[in-house]
Motif scaffolding. Structure first.
Motif, PDB file in Angstrom:
ATOM      1  N   PHE A  23       0.814  -1.208   0.000  1.00  0.00           N
ATOM      2  CA  PHE A  23       0.000   0.000   0.000  1.00  0.00           C
ATOM      3  C   PHE A  23       0.850   1.261   0.000  1.00  0.00           C
ATOM      4  CE2 PHE A  23       0.610  -0.779   4.547  1.00  0.00           C
ATOM      5  CZ  PHE A  23       0.749   0.479   5.106  1.00  0.00           C
ATOM      6  N   GLU A  24       0.213   2.329  -0.448  1.00  0.00           N
ATOM      7  CA  GLU A  24       0.840   3.634  -0.402  1.00  0.00           C
ATOM      8  C   GLU A  24       0.640   4.225   0.988  1.00  0.00           C
ATOM      9  OE1 GLU A  24      -0.002   8.238  -1.641  1.00  0.00           O
ATOM     10  OE2 GLU A  24      -1.464   6.663  -2.041  1.00  0.00           O
ATOM     11  N   ARG A  25       1.731   4.434   1.717  1.00  0.00           N
ATOM     12  CA  ARG A  25       1.658   5.253   2.918  1.00  0.00           C
ATOM     13  C   ARG A  25       1.496   6.676   2.407  1.00  0.00           C
ATOM     14  NH1 ARG A  25       6.338   5.933   7.574  1.00  0.00           N
ATOM     15  NH2 ARG A  25       5.053   7.129   9.067  1.00  0.00           N
ATOM     16  N   CYS A  36       5.173  -2.769   2.197  1.00  0.00           N
ATOM     17  CA  CYS A  36       4.762  -4.171   2.066  1.00  0.00           C
ATOM     18  C   CYS A  36       4.602  -4.722   3.471  1.00  0.00           C
ATOM     19  CB  CYS A  36       5.795  -4.986   1.288  1.00  0.00           C
ATOM     20  SG  CYS A  36       5.404  -6.762   1.238  1.00  0.00           S
ATOM     21  N   ALA A  37       3.374  -5.111   3.825  1.00  0.00           N
ATOM     22  CA  ALA A  37       3.078  -5.599   5.170  1.00  0.00           C
ATOM     23  C   ALA A  37       2.543  -7.023   5.118  1.00  0.00           C
ATOM     24  CB  ALA A  37       2.061  -4.688   5.855  1.00  0.00           C
ATOM     25  N   ASP A  38       2.983  -7.841   6.059  1.00  0.00           N
ATOM     26  CA  ASP A  38       2.445  -9.193   6.188  1.00  0.00           C
ATOM     27  C   ASP A  38       1.026  -9.123   6.762  1.00  0.00           C
ATOM     28  OD1 ASP A  38       5.019  -9.810   5.497  1.00  0.00           O
ATOM     29  OD2 ASP A  38       5.339 -11.244   7.134  1.00  0.00           O
ATOM     30  N   LEU A  39       0.118  -9.930   6.207  1.00  0.00           N
ATOM     31  CA  LEU A  39      -1.222 -10.031   6.760  1.00  0.00           C
ATOM     32  C   LEU A  39      -1.279 -11.137   7.815  1.00  0.00           C
ATOM     33  CD1 LEU A  39      -3.693  -9.618   3.746  1.00  0.00           C
ATOM     34  CD2 LEU A  39      -2.805  -7.891   5.319  1.00  0.00           C
ATOM     35  N   THR A  40      -2.236 -11.004   8.715  1.00  0.00           N
ATOM     36  CA  THR A  40      -2.469 -12.052   9.710  1.00  0.00           C
ATOM     37  C   THR A  40      -2.983 -13.309   9.015  1.00  0.00           C
ATOM     38  OG1 THR A  40      -4.670 -11.118  10.072  1.00  0.00           O
ATOM     39  CG2 THR A  40      -2.926 -10.452  11.595  1.00  0.00           C
ATOM     40  N   ALA A  41      -3.036 -14.399   9.753  1.00  0.00           N
ATOM     41  CA  ALA A  41      -3.419 -15.679   9.160  1.00  0.00           C
ATOM     42  C   ALA A  41      -4.823 -15.659   8.576  1.00  0.00           C
ATOM     43  CB  ALA A  41      -3.303 -16.790  10.205  1.00  0.00           C
ATOM     44  N   ASP A  42      -5.720 -14.819   9.147  1.00  0.00           N
ATOM     45  CA  ASP A  42      -7.086 -14.751   8.614  1.00  0.00           C
ATOM     46  C   ASP A  42      -7.256 -13.664   7.557  1.00  0.00           C
ATOM     47  OD1 ASP A  42      -7.065 -12.428  10.098  1.00  0.00           O
ATOM     48  OD2 ASP A  42      -8.700 -13.014  11.450  1.00  0.00           O
ATOM     49  N   SER A  75       8.011  -3.766   5.372  1.00  0.00           N
ATOM     50  CA  SER A  75       9.192  -3.170   4.753  1.00  0.00           C
ATOM     51  C   SER A  75       8.762  -1.919   4.002  1.00  0.00           C
ATOM     52  CB  SER A  75       9.875  -4.163   3.803  1.00  0.00           C
ATOM     53  OG  SER A  75       8.947  -4.654   2.839  1.00  0.00           O
ATOM     54  N   THR A  76       9.707  -1.007   3.756  1.00  0.00           N
ATOM     55  CA  THR A  76       9.398   0.263   3.096  1.00  0.00           C
ATOM     56  C   THR A  76      10.143   0.365   1.764  1.00  0.00           C
ATOM     57  OG1 THR A  76      11.203   1.495   4.142  1.00  0.00           O
ATOM     58  CG2 THR A  76       9.118   1.343   5.339  1.00  0.00           C
ATOM     59  N   THR A 105      12.213 -11.269  -3.673  1.00  0.00           N
ATOM     60  CA  THR A 105      11.387 -11.699  -2.554  1.00  0.00           C
ATOM     61  C   THR A 105      10.190 -10.762  -2.413  1.00  0.00           C
ATOM     62  OG1 THR A 105      12.465 -10.339  -0.858  1.00  0.00           O
ATOM     63  CG2 THR A 105      13.475 -12.473  -1.360  1.00  0.00           C
ATOM     64  N   TRP A 106       9.226 -11.176  -1.613  1.00  0.00           N
ATOM     65  CA  TRP A 106       8.021 -10.372  -1.408  1.00  0.00           C
ATOM     66  C   TRP A 106       8.348  -8.990  -0.866  1.00  0.00           C
ATOM     67  CZ3 TRP A 106       3.280 -12.078  -3.015  1.00  0.00           C
ATOM     68  CH2 TRP A 106       3.175 -13.431  -3.321  1.00  0.00           C
ATOM     69  N   HIS A 107       9.321  -8.936   0.041  1.00  0.00           N
ATOM     70  CA  HIS A 107       9.676  -7.668   0.684  1.00  0.00           C
ATOM     71  C   HIS A 107      10.845  -6.954   0.005  1.00  0.00           C
ATOM     72  CE1 HIS A 107       7.083  -7.515   4.258  1.00  0.00           C
ATOM     73  NE2 HIS A 107       7.152  -8.828   4.276  1.00  0.00           N
TER      74      HIS A 107
END
Length: 352
Positions: A162-164, A171-177, A186-187, A232-234
């Motif tokens: 997302f755009e801060r 890039c932020a990890d989401l919770t399991a749900d 990461s920025t 990688t994702w980040h």
């Protein structure tokens, strides 16, 4: 009318003969059927205070002809405080499926009149709903969160790009749900202000490489896209430049990317799905309005001077997104670089 090709920038009608209203949208492929969902702008004419009329979804068997399935996340016109009130600036819905919870999880970006941006998160047992709110007014990582994309790894872990707002990409990890962030992030791509800040982030994974295609920040006015790649994702992500080599207008063919869709069953066909928000303003020059954004957001315009600024960006007809069109084009890969070439017309069948 029955279509047998994709015609970027031309009016696209559903099987009932109405304009398709799935803006800022994405495609999912489920059990042999394509689902295309996005912002329903049918009532957003610029002559009212309606920003959206919910999230609409369409189905197709061929990516050409789309049947209207109706509004799957309806607006809430009776509640002015709701993030889904028609005057609420709801944008860029993204839906992902959680195999563990067996829920479809929808994130909606909400722009507030004070300039802050939050997220509304909803879940459903079926992609067509009904959806139930599980979070409203969410500030991920306590940040004002703008345009975004959601992506799910093969092992089920999910990520939120997302755009801060007016700052950088996160890039932020989401919770399991998939309904919140874990706190790990990461920025990327730090910038001082619009039009340089990157938004409209679209992620895709190809042959172990992660691609992010983004736009600059100029509202509904189009600007040059930028592509970046990582292992990688980040990340870290390496910026490779503008993916539109033949775009003399510096406007990404007068469009803004919303998502990237890998066509199942095709060897290497990825579609950049984009919106042409202002089809009646294709004569505008990017350099002119980008300078206005730079001046305003750079603080060079004093509050008392705001009434004297170029007001050409505020024309009422520029708020009429009910007539916005779509620009869908295939990605072309050369090494790590990805390109988007203009095609007046193209067919899925022409790709292996």
């Amino acid at each position: 009318m029955k279509y047998n090709s994709i015609r970027p920038g031309q009016v696209w009608l559903d099987t009932n003969g109405n304009r398709i209203q799935a803006h800022g949208g994405s495609i999912m492929y489920l059990d042999g059927t394509y689902y295309w969902y996005g912002e329903n702008k049918e009532k957003t004419t610029g002559e009212n205070d309606i920003w959206h009329w919910g999230v609409r979804c369409y189905t197709s068997q061929d990516l050409y002809n789309w049947e209207d399935c109706g509004v799957i996340i309806p607006p809430e016109p009776e509640n002015p405080e709701s993030s889904l009130h028609p005057s609420s600036q709801m944008d860029r819905p993204h839906i992902i499926y959680n195999k563990e919870t067996k829920k479809y999880v929808a994130w909606l970006k909400i722009m507030h009149r004070d300039g802050t941006q939050t997220e509304t998160v909803m879940t459903a047992d079926d992609i067509l709903g009904p959806y139930t709110k599980v979070r409203e007014g969410l500030k991920p990582l306590n940040m004002s969160a703008g345009d975004f994309d959601l992506a799910v790894a093969p092992d089920g872990k999910a990520y939120y790009y997302f755009e801060r707002v007016h700052s950088e990409t996160i890039c932020a990890d989401l919770t399991a749900d998939y309904t919140d962030v874990t706190g790990y992030y990461s920025t990327h791509f730090p910038h001082t202000q619009p039009p340089f800040v990157r938004e409209a982030t679209a992620h895709c994974l190809r042959k172990g490489k992660h691609y992010l295609i983004t736009s600059g920040t100029t509202g509904y006015l189009p600007n040059p896209s930028e592509v970046a790649v990582a292992d990688t994702w980040h990340g870290p992500y390496t910026v490779l430049g503008n993916p539109h080599p033949d775009d003399e207008s510096s406007t990404s063919f007068h469009s803004q990317i919303s998502s990237i869709f890998k066509v199942p069953g095709k060897k290497d066909l990825y579609i950049a799905c984009a919106d042409r928000w202002l089809p009646e303003h294709m004569d505008r020059k990017y350099e002119e309005y980008a300078a206005v954004f730079e001046k305003i957001f750079g603080g060079d315009v004093k509050p008392e001077e705001m009434d004297n600024r170029d007001d050409s960006l505020d024309d009422a007809d520029m708020r009429n997104t009910s007539i916005a069109d779509y620009v869908w084009l295939p990605l072309r890969f050369e090494g790590d670089m990805v390109y988007i070439d203009w095609k007046d017309e193209w067919r899925i069948e022409d790709y292996e």
